[in-house]
Design a protein around this motif. Structure first.
Motif, mmCIF file in Angstrom:
data_model
loop_
_atom_site.group_PDB
_atom_site.id
_atom_site.type_symbol
_atom_site.label_atom_id
_atom_site.label_comp_id
_atom_site.label_asym_id
_atom_site.label_seq_id
_atom_site.Cartn_x
_atom_site.Cartn_y
_atom_site.Cartn_z
ATOM 1 N N PHE A 1 -20.121 22.764 42.507
ATOM 2 C CA PHE A 1 -18.873 23.193 43.139
ATOM 3 C C PHE A 1 -18.532 24.657 42.813
ATOM 4 C CE2 PHE A 1 -14.304 23.772 43.415
ATOM 5 C CZ PHE A 1 -14.066 23.289 44.693
ATOM 6 N N PHE B 1 -3.135 30.234 46.132
ATOM 7 C CA PHE B 1 -4.420 29.998 46.784
ATOM 8 C C PHE B 1 -4.390 28.726 47.616
ATOM 9 C CE2 PHE B 1 -4.892 27.508 42.898
ATOM 10 C CZ PHE B 1 -5.697 26.437 43.264
ATOM 11 N N GLY C 1 -7.260 25.624 49.593
ATOM 12 C CA GLY C 1 -8.622 25.075 49.630
ATOM 13 C C GLY C 1 -8.769 24.242 50.883
ATOM 14 N N TYR D 1 -16.804 25.043 51.383
ATOM 15 C CA TYR D 1 -15.452 25.116 50.820
ATOM 16 C C TYR D 1 -14.888 26.513 51.080
ATOM 17 C CZ TYR D 1 -11.602 24.574 47.538
ATOM 18 O OH TYR D 1 -10.349 24.489 46.970
ATOM 19 N N ARG E 1 -11.813 29.227 50.405
ATOM 20 C CA ARG E 1 -10.757 29.542 49.438
ATOM 21 C C ARG E 1 -9.973 30.787 49.879
ATOM 22 N NH1 ARG E 1 -9.720 28.429 44.037
ATOM 23 N NH2 ARG E 1 -9.783 26.289 44.792
ATOM 24 N N TYR F 1 -17.372 17.085 44.409
ATOM 25 C CA TYR F 1 -16.608 17.761 43.360
ATOM 26 C C TYR F 1 -16.923 17.177 41.984
ATOM 27 C CZ TYR F 1 -12.686 19.730 40.799
ATOM 28 O OH TYR F 1 -11.929 20.390 39.880
ATOM 29 N N LYS G 1 0.535 26.030 45.013
ATOM 30 C CA LYS G 1 -0.858 26.166 44.581
ATOM 31 C C LYS G 1 -0.985 27.555 43.968
ATOM 32 C CE LYS G 1 -4.818 24.074 46.398
ATOM 33 N NZ LYS G 1 -4.931 22.998 45.436
ATOM 34 N N TYR H 1 -3.074 25.474 36.983
ATOM 35 C CA TYR H 1 -4.403 24.933 36.692
ATOM 36 C C TYR H 1 -4.847 25.333 35.289
ATOM 37 C CZ TYR H 1 -4.198 23.531 41.507
ATOM 38 O OH TYR H 1 -3.799 22.923 42.671
ATOM 39 N N SER I 1 -7.022 17.699 39.776
ATOM 40 C CA SER I 1 -7.600 18.269 40.992
ATOM 41 C C SER I 1 -7.289 17.450 42.241
ATOM 42 C CB SER I 1 -9.118 18.357 40.813
ATOM 43 O OG SER I 1 -9.616 17.078 40.450
ATOM 44 N N GLY J 1 -8.011 14.715 47.724
ATOM 45 C CA GLY J 1 -7.901 16.172 47.678
ATOM 46 C C GLY J 1 -8.963 16.778 48.577
ATOM 47 N N THR J 2 -8.829 18.055 48.880
ATOM 48 C CA THR J 2 -9.842 18.695 49.728
ATOM 49 C C THR J 2 -11.177 18.708 49.007
ATOM 50 O OG1 THR J 2 -8.206 20.031 50.829
ATOM 51 C CG2 THR J 2 -10.470 20.848 50.890
ATOM 52 N N ALA J 3 -11.154 19.159 47.753
ATOM 53 C CA ALA J 3 -12.404 19.229 46.999
ATOM 54 C C ALA J 3 -12.897 17.827 46.663
ATOM 55 C CB ALA J 3 -12.188 20.046 45.727
HETATM 56 C C1 COI Z 1 -8.751 21.586 46.438
HETATM 57 O O1 COI Z 1 -8.878 20.372 46.519
HETATM 58 O O2 COI Z 1 -9.039 22.338 47.375
HETATM 59 C C2 COI Z 1 -8.232 22.219 45.238
HETATM 60 O O3 COI Z 1 -7.733 23.287 45.338
HETATM 61 C C3 COI Z 1 -8.362 21.499 43.968
HETATM 62 C C4 COI Z 1 -9.116 22.194 42.900
HETATM 63 C C5 COI Z 1 -10.529 22.452 43.131
HETATM 64 C C6 COI Z 1 -8.360 23.280 42.256
#
Ligand code: COI
Length: 353
Positions: free
Chosen positions: A22, A68, A70, A134, A136, A166, A194, A199, A233, A299-301
């Motif tokens: 990741f 940020f 994601g 992914y 960002r 992830y 976010k 974090y 996360s 979650g996205t990740a």
């Molecule tokens: C996401 O799920 O996109 C996140 O931002 C969580 C994490 C990787 C910080």
């Protein structure tokens, strides 16, 4: 209108495996746009992915004024590239930005720029099972000043990274430690945004959890250390005696886009889903009574990550015998099916690039 593009002189090698760690490899290009007080957001452009030059006094380094997002681009079996609800990410970027006193971006305009960047880097969207690109987006304060005040200049950037699952075990249920000492956020703080500090302030708890074999941390409310909030996360859901429960958005919990999507899917399936306060004691009692049927993070990740074990004050809750539950699996198949164009997108959530 097309963006000005400076082409990268060299193209990097793309990962040829489904085990892509990741966030370690980045595509050839990135998006950048600047903000200056009095001028607004300006100079959108695509440039080669490369290190930045910033003044050591840039405010991001001192007081952490940054937000940020994601999101992901997915490859369909017939080679198309889809984004999943990207407009929600830019909506949330502005919500987080508002909390951090960062000037808003034009959400539609930035989504247009993102589409151009993804189109340029289309070959970077991996096709292997469980992989995606992914994305960002982030904003940093760039004004060189040690004043404790909002910066007068910013950079919005979008970088992209091909990723695999992830958690290293893939969709295998994870073990999570319920944190009883440290606090992630309190009402009135920045928990719903976010932003970087949410974090990094969790790393000590994460390290403590990892020492005992846990993959992540489940946070409780910062005042009473009773009410369940979210995992480091991802957001969290429980299936208790047939009902799906997830902590209500209290101001200190992140408004996850996968979380919202899961609630919408469950409602469509007419499965009872409740957003409410749920204490760790209530969860443990349900566990003791054999009513805690499933737990999963969203979650996205993390996509949908089943939780196989929760550790709380020396007590262990083993959920569904460390196996993925039927509902978690069905939700995973549905969400990833829509994201990868394998299932009908009756919600209209995907956008083709
Ligand atoms: C996401 O799920 O996109 C996140 O931002 C969580 C994490 C990787 C910080």
């Amino acid at each position: 209108m097309s963006l000005p593009i400076v082409e990268a002189a060299y193209k990097k090698e793309k990962p040829e495996t489904e085990q892509i760690p990741f966030g370690r490899t980045f595509t050839d290009h990135m998006f950048v746009m600047d903000y200056e007080e009095g001028k607004g957001w300006h100079k959108p452009r695509i440039v080669p992915y490369e290190p930045l030059t910033l003044d050591p006094a840039a405010m991001i380094f001192h007081y952490g004024q940054t937000v940020f997002e994601g999101l992901k681009a997915y490859r369909t079996d017939d080679g198309r590239v889809l984004l999943f609800r990207p407009e929600k990410n830019f909506e949330r970027l502005n919500l987080s930005g508002d909390r951090l006193s960062i000037p808003p971006v034009d959400e539609d305009e930035v989504l247009g720029y993102l589409k151009e960047l993804v189109a340029l880097e289309k070959d970077w969207v991996p096709e292997f099972e469980g992989t995606s690109l992914y994305i960002r987006p982030f904003i940093i304060a760039t004004e060189p000043s040690l004043a404790v005040a909002p910066s007068k200049s910013y950079k919005l950037m979008i970088i992209m990274s091909p990723v695999g699952p992830y958690f290293s075990g893939g969709i295998k249920p994870v073990t999570i430690n319920v944190e009883d000492q440290f606090t992630r956020a309190v009402k009135g703080g920045t928990g719903m945004a976010k932003t970087a500090g949410n974090y990094s302030s969790g790393y000590q708890a994460q390290a403590k959890a990892a020492k005992e074999g846990n993959a992540d941390v489940l946070w409780l409310d910062g005042v009473e250390k009773r009410y369940i909030e979210e995992v480091g996360s991802m957001n969290i859901f429980f299936k208790i005696d047939g009902e799906i429960v997830t902590p209500a958005l209290s101001g200190s919990i992140l408004q996850g886009i996968t979380r919202t999507s899961i609630i919408e899917v469950l409602k469509k399936w007419e499965i009872p889903v409740t957003e409410r306060r749920i204490s760790i004691e209530e969860l443990y009692e349900a566990y003791e009574q054999g009513k805690l049927e499933e737990a999963f993070g969203t979650g996205t990740a993390a996509v949908i990550s089943p939780v196989g074990e929760l550790n709380w004050l020396g007590k262990k809750m083993v959920i569904n015998d460390h196996e993925i539950g039927a509902l978690s699996q069905e939700l995973y198949d549905t969400i990833t099916g829509i994201q990868r164009g394998r299932k009908e997108d009756s919600f209209g959530w995907t956008i083709e690039v």
